[in-house]
Design an enzyme around this catalytic site. Structure first.
Site, mmCIF file in Angstrom:
data_model
loop_
_atom_site.group_PDB
_atom_site.id
_atom_site.type_symbol
_atom_site.label_atom_id
_atom_site.label_comp_id
_atom_site.label_asym_id
_atom_site.label_seq_id
_atom_site.Cartn_x
_atom_site.Cartn_y
_atom_site.Cartn_z
ATOM 1 N N CYS A 181 0.849 -1.180 0.000
ATOM 2 C CA CYS A 181 0.000 0.000 0.000
ATOM 3 C C CYS A 181 0.892 1.239 0.000
ATOM 4 O O CYS A 181 1.812 1.341 0.824
ATOM 5 C CB CYS A 181 -0.906 -0.004 1.227
ATOM 6 S SG CYS A 181 -1.839 1.535 1.434
ATOM 7 N N ASP A 188 0.249 -6.227 0.050
ATOM 8 C CA ASP A 188 -0.900 -6.713 -0.713
ATOM 9 C C ASP A 188 -0.449 -7.966 -1.450
ATOM 10 O O ASP A 188 0.472 -7.908 -2.269
ATOM 11 C CB ASP A 188 -1.380 -5.660 -1.712
ATOM 12 C CG ASP A 188 -1.904 -4.407 -1.035
ATOM 13 O OD1 ASP A 188 -2.631 -4.539 -0.036
ATOM 14 O OD2 ASP A 188 -1.583 -3.298 -1.507
#
Length: 273
Positions: A181, A188
């Site tokens: 992120c 992620d």
């Protein structure tokens, strides 16, 4: 100003349980597209498929209801919706009385379309395992290649290469995609399918390239567009689609799809979703 730094990400948040469409935080796509040289007309078609697993509301008599929700955001929308704001918005329905699922779907469609700047498809379904079976992405995995890797970012498009004398039609898959992120630095995790027709893509180079996203800070949608553009530029396929299936966070998973031709991708829930 709609930039990630002004979003709810990384900030202490009060979790409201009443409906509030102002919680949705749009972020313009174009600034990140400028970084990879993408402008109108877009060089791809596509959609971002969001799945929500924590949607609940009260029926007209006050009994809680639950559903799974699928949202399809067209790649042509001027904005993405920041994921934490999306989660906060959905949580806001928890204590709202809504007559039926159709009225809820209409409300979701209206609010999300306004935030994204384009028509968003909304589908509500029962939380049934039979209706949401786990399915692998179709294609040949490159993850078992016996190679040493020591490059984890930034993304290295120069790893990509293809054999112009060997034209193929195939799909390659990896479960080793990871990015971060850009605001919180949280990882992620995702799986990615690259389906193409054209010069055979070198598998080792492709795997090195995908792993080079490991310490890269970028939203899901932006990573997939970067992959699409890099493969087009370095491997020159005649047709290409890139589909990433990311693991969920906060009850939401995001699954961007970009393709050189118009297509309506399925929504195959992966083993890690």
């Amino acid at each position: 100003m709609s930039t990630p730094e002004h979003s709810p990400l990384g900030k202490t948040t009060v979790y409201a349980d009443r409906y509030d469409p102002s919680l949705l935080f749009p972020i313009p796509r174009q600034a990140k597209r400028d970084e990879i040289g993408v402008s109108a007309p877009l060089p791809f078609h596509g959609v971002d498929i969001w799945n929500a697993y924590e949607l609940s509301w009260l029926d007209a008599r006050g009994k809680p209801r639950v559903a799974l929700a699928e949202f399809r955001v067209p790649a042509t929308s001027p904005n993405i919706i920041e994921s934490k704001s999306f989660k906060l918005y959905l949580n806001g329905f928890a204590q709202e009385r809504i007559d039926d699922a159709q009225r809820l779907a209409a409300t979701l469609h209206r609010d999300l379309s306004a935030a994204a700047g384009a028509e968003i498809e909304v589908l509500l379904s029962e939380a049934s395992a039979k209706a949401h079976a786990v399915i692998d992405l179709e294609g040949e995995s490159v993850d078992a290649l016996d190679i040493a890797i020591d490059d984890y970012g930034p993304p290295r498009a120069d790893y990509l290469r293809a054999d112009a004398n060997d034209i193929v039609d195939e799909a390659l898959v990896s479960d080793l995609l990871r990015s971060n992120c850009p605001v919180t630095g949280q990882p992620d995790w995702g799986s990615v399918q690259i389906r193409y027709r054209g010069p055979r893509i070198d598998r080792e180079g492709l795997l090195r390239y995908l792993v080079s996203f490991r310490n890269h800070n970028e939203f899901h949608e932006q990573c997939v567009e970067r992959i699409f553009v890099d493969v087009i530029r370095h491997c020159a396929p005649q047709q290409l689609s890139v589909y990433a299936r990311y693991t969920r966070r906060g009850g939401l998973d995001i699954n961007p799809f970009r393709a050189s031709a118009e297509a309506a991708p399925g929504n195959p829930r992966g083993a890690r979703q």
